[in-house]
Design a protein around this motif. Sequence first.
Motif, short mmCIF file in Angstrom:
data_model
loop_
_atom_site.label_atom_id
_atom_site.label_comp_id
_atom_site.label_asym_id
_atom_site.label_seq_id
_atom_site.Cartn_x
_atom_site.Cartn_y
_atom_site.Cartn_z
N LEU A 19 0.83 -1.20 0.00
CA LEU A 19 0.00 0.00 0.00
C LEU A 19 0.87 1.26 0.00
O LEU A 19 0.60 2.23 -0.71
CB LEU A 19 -0.93 0.00 1.22
N TYR A 20 1.92 1.23 0.82
CA TYR A 20 2.84 2.38 0.90
C TYR A 20 3.53 2.61 -0.45
O TYR A 20 3.61 3.74 -0.94
CB TYR A 20 3.87 2.14 1.99
N GLN A 24 -0.44 4.92 -1.16
CA GLN A 24 -1.66 4.97 -0.35
C GLN A 24 -1.27 5.05 1.14
O GLN A 24 -1.46 4.10 1.90
CB GLN A 24 -2.53 3.74 -0.65
N GLU A 26 -2.40 6.92 3.74
CA GLU A 26 -3.45 6.90 4.76
C GLU A 26 -4.00 5.48 4.94
O GLU A 26 -4.25 5.05 6.08
CB GLU A 26 -4.57 7.87 4.38
N GLU A 27 -4.18 4.75 3.84
CA GLU A 27 -4.64 3.36 3.95
C GLU A 27 -3.60 2.51 4.69
O GLU A 27 -3.94 1.64 5.50
CB GLU A 27 -4.91 2.78 2.56
N SER A 28 -2.31 2.77 4.39
CA SER A 28 -1.24 2.04 5.07
C SER A 28 -1.28 2.29 6.57
O SER A 28 -1.15 1.37 7.38
CB SER A 28 0.13 2.45 4.52
#
Length: 445
Positions: A19-20, A24, A26-28
């Motif tokens: 994800l990072y 992404q 914020e999702e991470s």
Amino acid sequence: MPARVEPRPHPELARIRALYAAGQLEESLRACEALLASGASDAQLLAITGMLAFKLGSTSAAEGFYRRAVEQDESFAEAYFNWGNVLQELGRPAEAAVALRKAVQLRPDLSRAHNNLGSALSQLGEHAEAERSYACAVALSPRAAHLHRNRGTSLRALGQREAALACFSRAVELEPGWSKARQSLATTAMELGQWAVARATCEAWLSLNPGNAEALGLSSIALGELGEAAAASELLDSERLFATVQLEAAPDGGSLRELNEALAQQAREDPSLAVPRTTDPRYHCPTLAISADVAAPPGSAAASLHRWVSARIQSYLRGLREDAASHPFTRGAPLEWQLKSWFAVLDREGQLEPHVHYESYVSAVYYAAVPKEMRGGPQAGYFELSGGPQAFPCRLVREPRAVRPREGLLLVFPSYFYHRTLPFQANEPRISIAFDAVPLAAAAQ
């Protein structure tokens, strides 16, 4: 002693890293927090959570995650390094130094940790230890210009200017286009009285950055000391480059007295108004308080003054382009600039030492309240264009130009002109507003 067993990373970390990598953040971070809330907790997870929190602006939260990471794994050098950086960001250099010392103990090959430890120690005034840290960083990364400059800065603070000069010279060799390295080299050469070195440095600096205020200011002094009077006088031509404008009414046509009273009241009531620390470059004397950027909401006296000063500076630059297009100062005029301002309140006595505003291009000062009587000499409280600072061993004594401050008076001049306020005593404060026209490229830094 049995070999250390590395903890097995949590399997969810692979998804978090993906994800990072996809941007992404914020999702991470949410995935990390959910994992921690479920009871999972290992040093790597905590460190990744700290990194994400920091990147997303949650510096205090990041500090907590890194602290927990090193508590779980006392051999986690990178976590100590990042923890120290976050502590430094939070303005806690003593704690940062402790964390960074641990990082370099665990990873003596980590150049960035040695450098950042040097930075924390410099903030604490521990320049000798800071210099040793920077020396370690230089040994590990000898082609990093910023490390040579940092080491030179510590050597200069220790009074070892010749050694500092060598560091700054190396930084310039490695990164010729770096203004900060040339600034350090030129200024140290000036302090050593090496006028030819200073002049050559400034010439190369101006070839890369025409109109740079600091390069012009240092050049004006070095040229004078080298006997090149005509070139020095051109740079310091106050008849051409210094302007005065006297308001007779408020810019909107109202009462000048009411405008100045409103400005003086805003200055006195500004919550940020304070005497800077003695280590702050803005400190001059214990009776001079300055503010943060002046608030200028629409319709206020400050907003009216800002519009007028901005127009006067535009007019000043336009006049120079017409009258002095070939002058070194005019040739480097920025296409766009941002007007910054702050209140300066001298509380019934004091003075300002010779100084310049090198981040700016054009500077100005407006007088909102001037004591009816200023005692202490024939020009007590006057604004004066003066020579350079005492740190430079100048032999040439320049003829100063003094101006009596008056309410409603605006002074406009190149930011590289050294200026000061002559000592005075009075029964009431002297209140002015200082302005800097900062080139947008510098304002963004």
